[in-house]
Design a protein around this motif. Sequence first.
Motif, mmCIF file in Angstrom:
data_model
loop_
_atom_site.group_PDB
_atom_site.id
_atom_site.type_symbol
_atom_site.label_atom_id
_atom_site.label_comp_id
_atom_site.label_asym_id
_atom_site.label_seq_id
_atom_site.Cartn_x
_atom_site.Cartn_y
_atom_site.Cartn_z
ATOM 1 N N CYS A 1 2.363 1.778 -3.414
ATOM 2 C CA CYS A 1 1.359 2.278 -4.360
ATOM 3 C C CYS A 1 1.088 3.761 -4.149
ATOM 4 O O CYS A 1 0.974 4.538 -5.113
ATOM 5 N N ILE A 2 0.984 4.186 -2.880
ATOM 6 C CA ILE A 2 0.733 5.601 -2.585
ATOM 7 C C ILE A 2 1.895 6.458 -3.077
ATOM 8 O O ILE A 2 1.702 7.543 -3.665
ATOM 9 N N VAL B 1 1.718 9.497 -5.772
ATOM 10 C CA VAL B 1 2.197 10.856 -5.476
ATOM 11 C C VAL B 1 3.242 11.286 -6.487
ATOM 12 O O VAL B 1 3.248 12.433 -6.985
ATOM 13 N N GLY C 1 0.815 -1.210 0.000
ATOM 14 C CA GLY C 1 0.000 0.000 0.000
ATOM 15 C C GLY C 1 0.845 1.254 0.000
ATOM 16 O O GLY C 1 0.553 2.227 -0.720
#
Length: 359
Positions: free
Chosen positions: A311-312, A316, A308
């Motif tokens: 992925c973030i 960004v 996660g």
Amino acid sequence: MHSLSPAFHLPVLGCWLSLCAAESFFACPSSCKCNSGNLEVDCSGLGLSSIPSGIPTNTRTFLFLNNKLSILPGAVFSNLSALQRLDLSNNFLDQLPQNIFSDLGNLTELQLRNNSIRALDKDLLQHTALLRQLDLSINGLAQIPSGIFDDLPALRSLSLRSNRLQSLDRVTFEPLTSLQQLQVGDNPWECDCNLRDFKHWMEWFSYRGGKIDQLACTLPKELKGKDMRMVPMEMFNYCSQLDDENSSTVLDNTGPPCTKGSPTPSKSKSGPETEVEPSVGCPQKQRYRPVSVRRAIGTVIIAGVVCGIVCIMMVVAAAYGCIYASLMAKYHRELKKRQPLMGDTEGEHEEQKQISSVA
């Protein structure tokens, strides 16, 4: 008063003889209860230690519950080929002869519940192909021999509850294509590699609509009380490593078999006696244990969190790149609008200063 004619006596005599023949054909053993309508002989609860003689050959149901039977002679059921239901529950049987049921080709129900049976011969049920219900619960069975169910294609219900079983082999149960209900609860199951393949069979059995009660683990302590079907397969990843090590050990072991002790050669008859010393070539194999359930679940959670976060960060970075590209495009459009005429060196120097400041 006229006497009856001989023609009248003949039919009456024939009926009486046929009735007597029927009664003699289904003669009931002493102290037992018999039902000639459904051909049932009930000798339950009489404290008997042996099967009574004189059971009619056309008996279809024989009940012998709650007695003191401990030994079954090998030919005790040899004349009961029509038997369909046999109940020997709540006795003291500790072993069954190999050919005890060989003459019961029409048997469909066999009840051996609550005895002291500790072992079964793999050919015990070889001649009972019509058997549909088998109850072996509340005995002392520690294992089920492979091949014992090979000749039971019609078996629908099987109970192995309350024995001393620790593991089962899926190959033993694969011939039971008609099985609908299996009871295996209340056994000291050891949920290790020996039960892994049977876990796969249980999942397949449940998938095709079969009913099976809870197979609760006793060992290891990390899985105590858990249903084997609910244990994640990741818990048994070590089994593949164990299989690889065992196979490599078999390939590498070209010498004599490993023994616990190896006697040293004798020197002479007059010398001292040789002593057996422990062999150094037999290292004790390390016992593999499944990983903790908490550790397996924690690994999954940590992996999810890391994925996660990655992925973030990618989202960004992509957003920052898009914003930066749009700002640069807007800047270049405004720069073209303000660009001076060709040959104006001062404007060019100003443009280079602005670009360097933006960078």
